[in-house]
Design a protein around this motif. Structure first.
Motif, short mmCIF file in Angstrom:
data_model
loop_
_atom_site.label_atom_id
_atom_site.label_comp_id
_atom_site.label_asym_id
_atom_site.label_seq_id
_atom_site.Cartn_x
_atom_site.Cartn_y
_atom_site.Cartn_z
N ASN A 137 0.84 -1.19 0.00
CA ASN A 137 0.00 0.00 0.00
C ASN A 137 0.88 1.25 0.00
O ASN A 137 2.02 1.21 0.47
CB ASN A 137 -0.90 -0.02 1.25
CG ASN A 137 -1.92 1.10 1.24
OD1 ASN A 137 -2.52 1.41 0.22
ND2 ASN A 137 -2.11 1.73 2.39
N GLN A 143 -8.60 -5.06 3.67
CA GLN A 143 -9.21 -6.00 4.61
C GLN A 143 -9.04 -7.45 4.17
O GLN A 143 -9.18 -8.38 4.98
CB GLN A 143 -10.71 -5.70 4.75
CG GLN A 143 -11.50 -5.89 3.45
CD GLN A 143 -12.95 -5.56 3.59
OE1 GLN A 143 -13.64 -6.13 4.43
NE2 GLN A 143 -13.43 -4.62 2.78
N TYR A 144 -8.72 -7.67 2.90
CA TYR A 144 -8.55 -9.02 2.38
C TYR A 144 -7.13 -9.55 2.59
O TYR A 144 -6.85 -10.70 2.28
CB TYR A 144 -8.92 -9.07 0.90
CG TYR A 144 -10.38 -8.74 0.65
CD1 TYR A 144 -11.35 -9.71 0.83
CD2 TYR A 144 -10.77 -7.47 0.29
CE1 TYR A 144 -12.69 -9.42 0.63
CE2 TYR A 144 -12.11 -7.16 0.09
CZ TYR A 144 -13.06 -8.13 0.26
OH TYR A 144 -14.39 -7.83 0.08
N SER A 190 -17.19 -0.87 -6.89
CA SER A 190 -16.99 -1.44 -5.57
C SER A 190 -17.57 -2.85 -5.45
O SER A 190 -16.97 -3.73 -4.81
CB SER A 190 -17.59 -0.53 -4.50
OG SER A 190 -18.98 -0.35 -4.71
N ASP A 245 -6.36 1.11 -2.93
CA ASP A 245 -7.73 1.14 -2.44
C ASP A 245 -7.76 0.63 -0.99
O ASP A 245 -7.55 -0.55 -0.73
CB ASP A 245 -8.61 0.25 -3.34
CG ASP A 245 -10.09 0.37 -3.01
OD1 ASP A 245 -10.42 0.83 -1.89
OD2 ASP A 245 -10.92 -0.01 -3.86
N GLU A 246 -8.05 1.52 -0.07
CA GLU A 246 -8.05 1.16 1.35
C GLU A 246 -9.06 0.06 1.66
O GLU A 246 -8.85 -0.76 2.56
CB GLU A 246 -8.36 2.40 2.20
CG GLU A 246 -7.33 3.51 2.10
CD GLU A 246 -6.02 3.15 2.78
OE1 GLU A 246 -6.04 2.33 3.71
OE2 GLU A 246 -4.97 3.68 2.37
N ASP A 247 -10.16 0.00 0.91
CA ASP A 247 -11.18 -1.01 1.16
C ASP A 247 -10.68 -2.42 0.86
O ASP A 247 -11.20 -3.40 1.39
CB ASP A 247 -12.44 -0.73 0.33
CG ASP A 247 -13.17 0.52 0.78
OD1 ASP A 247 -13.00 0.91 1.95
OD2 ASP A 247 -13.91 1.10 -0.03
N MET A 248 -9.69 -2.54 0.00
CA MET A 248 -9.18 -3.86 -0.39
C MET A 248 -8.19 -4.43 0.64
O MET A 248 -7.88 -5.61 0.61
CB MET A 248 -8.51 -3.78 -1.76
CG MET A 248 -9.45 -3.39 -2.90
SD MET A 248 -10.85 -4.51 -3.12
CE MET A 248 -12.20 -3.52 -2.44
N SER A 252 -15.30 -5.16 -7.39
CA SER A 252 -14.02 -5.24 -6.68
C SER A 252 -14.11 -6.21 -5.52
O SER A 252 -13.20 -7.04 -5.31
CB SER A 252 -13.63 -3.85 -6.15
OG SER A 252 -13.36 -2.96 -7.21
N THR A 253 -15.19 -6.13 -4.77
CA THR A 253 -15.40 -7.05 -3.65
C THR A 253 -15.49 -8.49 -4.12
O THR A 253 -14.88 -9.39 -3.53
CB THR A 253 -16.68 -6.66 -2.88
OG1 THR A 253 -16.52 -5.35 -2.34
CG2 THR A 253 -16.96 -7.65 -1.76
#
Length: 224
Positions: free
Chosen positions: A37, A208-209, A176, A203-206, A179-180
Motif C-alpha cells: 500500500n 481488509q482481504y 466497488s 484502495d483502502e477497502d481492499m 471489486s469485492t
C-alpha cells in the motif's frame, strides 16, 4: 517463501540517476496474502515486478523457495515465471481470439503441465466454477463485461497451480461491488490452495482481504 534483501532499482538518464527503490527488505510467508500500500509513485508496482522477475533490480537479492532469482539465466527465470508464478494486472490482457476455456488451456500448456486431456478439462471446469464463469466457458473476451474478464484473468493466473500469485491493482478499473467479488475470489482460492499472494493496491477497502499490509513511501518500506 520469498525473501528480499537490500533491493535497489535505479534508472539512468544522461548523467543523472533516478532511484525508484531504496534498500528494500521484506519477507513473504507461504500461504499469506500481503498487500503493498502507498501513494502513487512510492515504488509498489516496481517492487512487485522485480520480485516477479519481470524486470531486474540494480542491487540486492531475491530468494524464492530457496532459489536466488538474481542468479538465474533468463531462460531459467522465464520458465520459473511460467510454472511457479501467476499474474493478474489492472487490465485482464486476455487473448482476444481465444475462448474462455482456451485462455486457461493455453496457460496450462505454457506452464508445461503434463496433464492428461481429461485431467486438464476437469481442472478447467473446476476453476471456472470457482470464479463463477462456467456459463461463459465458450465465450470470447469481447462478449464479457469488465468484471467477467477479470474473473477469467484470475482463473487463468491460477489454473496451472502456481505457488505465488502477483496481483497489481486488479480492482482499479472495477466498481466497488465487482471489486469485492474479485477480492473474495482471490482470497478464497489462495486460502484453499495455500498460495502466497503479493498484491499492490491503493484502495483502502481492499486491505481488509490481506493478512498483512506493507506500506511504502518515497521508495522505501516504512511499515511492514
Amino acid at each position: 517463501m520469498i525473501t528480499i534483501e537490500n533491493l535497489e532499482k535505479s534508472f539512468q538518464f544522461g548523467s543523472g540517476e533516478d532511484k525508484v527503490l531504496d534498500q528494500v527488505n521484506l519477507s513473504l510467508n507461504s500461504g499469506e496474502i500481503t498487500a503493498l500500500n502507498g501513494v502513487s509513485g512510492s515504488g509498489k508496482s516496481t517492487l512487485l515486478t522485480i520480485i516477479a522477475g519481470l524486470q531486474n533490480a540494480t542491487n540486492g537479492k531475491i530468494v524464492v523457495d530457496g532459489v536466488e532469482l538474481t542468479n538465474l539465466k533468463e531462460s531459467e527465470l522465464r520458465q520459473r515465471r511460467a510454472s511457479q508464478f501467476g499474474f493478474i494486472f489492472q487490465q485482464s490482457h486476455l487473448i482476444p481470439f481465444l475462448s474462455v476455456k482456451d485462455q486457461l488451456a493455453f496457460m496450462i500448456e505454457t506452464a508445461g503441465r503434463k496433464w492428461s486431456r481429461k485431467e486438464r478439462e476437469e481442472k478447467i471446469d473446476a476453476m471456472l466454477e470457482a470464479v463463477d464463469m462456467m456459463k461463459h466457458k465458450d465465450s470470447n473476451p469481447n462478449n464479457l463485461s469488465g468484471g467477467e474478464k477479470q474473473r477469467v484473468a484470475i482463473a487463468r493466473a491460477l489454473i496451472h497451480e502456481p505457488e505465488v500469485l502477483f496481483a497489481d491493482e486488479v480492482t482499479a478499473s472495477l466498481d466497488s461491488k465487482r471489486s469485492t467479488q474479485v477480492m473474495e475470489i482471490i482470497r478464497n482460492i489462495a486460502q484453499t490452495r495455500k498460495i502466497t499472494v503479493l498484491m499492490v493496491t491503493h484502495d483502502e477497502d481492499m486491505l481488509q482481504y490481506a493478512d498483512r499490509v506493507v506500506t511504502m513511501k518515497d521508495r522505501k518500506i516504512i511499515d511492514a
